[in-house]
Scaffold this active site. Sequence first.
Site, mmCIF file in Angstrom:
data_model
loop_
_atom_site.group_PDB
_atom_site.id
_atom_site.type_symbol
_atom_site.label_atom_id
_atom_site.label_comp_id
_atom_site.label_asym_id
_atom_site.label_seq_id
_atom_site.Cartn_x
_atom_site.Cartn_y
_atom_site.Cartn_z
ATOM 1 N N GLY A 11 0.288 5.730 -3.298
ATOM 2 C CA GLY A 11 -0.934 4.974 -3.591
ATOM 3 C C GLY A 11 -0.687 3.589 -4.176
ATOM 4 C CG ASP A 75 2.038 -3.092 -2.176
ATOM 5 O OD1 ASP A 75 2.440 -4.261 -2.061
ATOM 6 O OD2 ASP A 75 1.581 -2.452 -1.225
#
Length: 199
Positions: A11, A75
């Site tokens: 995620g 990320d």
Amino acid sequence: MIVIEGVVGVGKSSLMRIIAENDYEAFEEPVVDNPILDKFYYDRERYAFPLQVFFLNKRFEHIKQAKDVSKAVMDRSIYGDAIFARMLNLSKEMSDEEFQTYTELLANMLEHVHVPKLMVYLEISVDEAMRRIKKRGRDYELVVEREYWQKLNDEYRAYFDNYDLSPILKINVDNLDFENNPEDRKVVLAQIQEKLNTL
């Protein structure tokens, strides 16, 4: 700069987008426009080294850009990337010579980057990660055997158990759905903010 790390399917991109809603500039992982990634999953030995160099170059570019932004979030990063290279070398899918070249290149790059203000490591079990990978449905990820995901998770845990380049926050997300559940989202964001307040 906040960096979000964790295995495939945990995620990272979702959390990055959520954090970006709070006036952070997002630096997305170069997966969509990556000409090598899908080929790698079908022939890891042939594409391991070029893929890792591709990622390394893009992440170096991102982390240099991020230092000029007041609030950045990304990320994955140049740090966690080394986990993949080491694993590929251990499995003999990246030769010792290639791994040495990669390691030297990474060391040179790290001399020219700012460390994150906070590293957020999202922990997850292999079974839960695989469930999320299956739900996401990327063909090239679905062909990967469980043993690979298990090794990857083990390498991630080992790396971040010893990570000391910047402050780190570990969050276990096995039972959290911060993408779809507003309460879970509040819990995760509160933990991140609380940690940032101590720095």
